[in-house]
Design an enzyme around this catalytic site. Structure first.
Site, PDB file in Angstrom:
ATOM      1  CE  LYS A  95      -4.329   0.333   0.146  1.00 35.82           C
ATOM      2  NZ  LYS A  95      -5.172   0.585  -0.495  1.00 35.82           N
ATOM      3  CG  ASP A 122      -7.122   3.434  -1.456  1.00 33.24           C
ATOM      4  OD1 ASP A 122      -7.507   2.645  -0.742  1.00 33.24           O
ATOM      5  OD2 ASP A 122      -7.234   3.813  -0.708  1.00 33.24           O
TER       6      ASP A 122
END
Length: 450
Positions: free
Chosen positions: A125, A165
């Site tokens: 991430k 995201d």
């Protein structure tokens, strides 16, 4: 279990002041106790200790120049958590709240989410504490170019493949990819969420929301008639929420509430999805404008929310889809949902329910779809985009949707069967966590101490 408790306490010493990361770790590790007791090999191979420490943590400065000629500085992150199953895979989040704890919690969850898909991808991430809201396209481009100037040296189509995201959509992915291509002089499938004009996959934008609803449909079909005629609450109004509502309508359900950072819309007749898309995707405005068109709808401003939770969870419904952000649904909200007749809660966002809320749902035998399982459709379709890039092909929307439905059905079945294996058939949280962990852990053992 002492081993789990000691692992969490040690983590707090080595990674101080990372509350969200601790929360994600505690939720997963505590549900692994039955597996660790049954299979001592995972402790013998120090799998927990190895999983809690990312393989690589990258933090860097992102300097850029705004439209007034002033130099701005943000902080960038990429956490490459685990590559036992494949290249690191996980989104980039651009939001003022981004910090090391947020990125590590997201990356840790991503390990198990990606494992549940059954696809060859590891967990990672990244992001930055940059807010695209209110910025011009030129400012966003300059920021993305600066961000990629550092990030490009750490990623690659077989190493680490970021995606979008919160705050990172097709526009940002385009600017990031353009800079990557310029720096490495290659057209690699190194980012997913690309425009379909140049290597993106059909349904990538819709995939998380669609997948969440497919998961809910599988879960509800095991209990009664599925989603048809169900009243639904969907928090948020970004991609996940919008396409959750779209698929709900397609399957005969009726979303009656959604929200943004300024407030909540409740519309008894059903949310006008075309209007929400126009407000959020075209005008980039606030949901309060919804009532200008629909006077029979109710808007509750955030400052008027109840002190103990969120307004959206105060309405009568059958199914709730928290699709906004982490920890948006607390114990008080959970109690309100139960009192208002909600029979199922399906997480579209990452860790949107607090642990006390989850405990209450499990205690009351409410159907609960944990995010790492229910919202895995986005990363699954990202991997399908990787596969198309690698083979220089492009699949139709129907082909992608068919695969997405199969993946979500497999994820649900794996979580359910694993929960039953450990005599907790009502806990898809336990089932999903153990199923994902076991796949990663077994791969780590086979690959030795690395």
């Amino acid at each position: 279990m002492t081993y789990i408790h000691d692992s969490i306490e040690q983590l707090k010493k080595t990674s101080p002041a990372q509350t969200e990361f601790y929360q994600a770790v505690e939720e997963i590790l505590e549900s692994l106790a039955p597996l660790l007791e049954k299979n001592p090999k995972y402790r013998q191979h120090s799998i927990i200790e190895r999983l809690l420490e990312p393989e690589r943590q990258i933090m860097f400065r992102v300097p850029w120049v705004d439209d007034d000629g002033k130099i701005q500085v943000n902080k960038g992150y990429r956490i490459e958590f685990n590559s036992a199953l494949g290249p690191y895979k996980g989104g980039l989040r651009f939001h003022p709240s981004v910090n090391a704890s947020i990125v590590k919690f997201l990356g840790f969850e991503q390990i198990f989410k990606n494992a549940l898909t059954g696809l060859p991808i590891g967990g990672g991430k990244g992001g930055a504490n940059f807010d695209p809201k209110g910025k011009s396209d030129a400012e966003i481009m300059r920021f993305c170019q600066s961000f990629m100037t550092e990030l490009h040296r750490h990623i690659g189509p077989n190493t680490d493949v970021p995606a979008g995201d919160i705050g990172v959509g097709t526009r940002e992915i385009g600017y990031l990819f353009g800079q990557y291509k310029r720096l490495v002089n290659r057209f690699d499938g190194v980012l997913t969420g690309k425009s379909t004009l140049w290597g993106g996959s059909a349904l990538r934008k819709e995939a998380t929301g669609f997948g969440c609803v497919y998961f809910a449909q599988n879960m509800l079909e095991d209990e009664d008639s599925g989603l048809e005629n169900k009243r639904c609450l969907v928090s948020g109004s970004g991609n996940v929420a919008i396409y959750t509502m779209e698929k709900l309508y397609e399957l005969g359900a009726k979303p009656v509430a959604c929200s943004d950072s300024n407030g909540t819309i409740y519309h008894e007749q059903g949310i006008d999805l075309d209007l929400v898309k126009e407000i959020k995707e075209v005008r980039h405005a606030r949901l309060s404008e919804y009532c200008d068109t629909h006077e029979d709808a109710e808007f509750t401003a955030r400052e008027d929310y109840p002190e103990d939770g969120e307004q959206i969870w105060r309405y009568k419904a059958d199914v709730a889809f928290p699709c906004a952000t982490q920890n948006e649904l607390n114990e008080h909200d959970a109690q309100c949902l139960l009192e208002n007749g909600v029979k199922a809660v399906v997480e579209g966002a990452n860790m949107p329910c607090t642990q006390k809320a989850i405990d209450l749902f499990v205690e009351q035998r409410t159907l609960f779809g944990p995010g790492k399982a229910a919202n895995a459709g986005g990363v699954a379709t990202s991997q399908l985009e990787m596969a198309q890039n690698a083979s220089m092909t492009r699949w139709t929307q129907d082909e992608v949707d068919e695969q997405l439905q199969c993946i979500m059905r497999r994820i649900y079945n794996d979580a359910k069967q694993t929960a039953e294996e450990f005599d907790q058939p009502n806990s898809l949280v336990l089932g999903a966590n153990i199923a994902g962990f076991r796949r990663v852990a077994d791969a780590m053992i086979e690959q030795g101490v690395v």
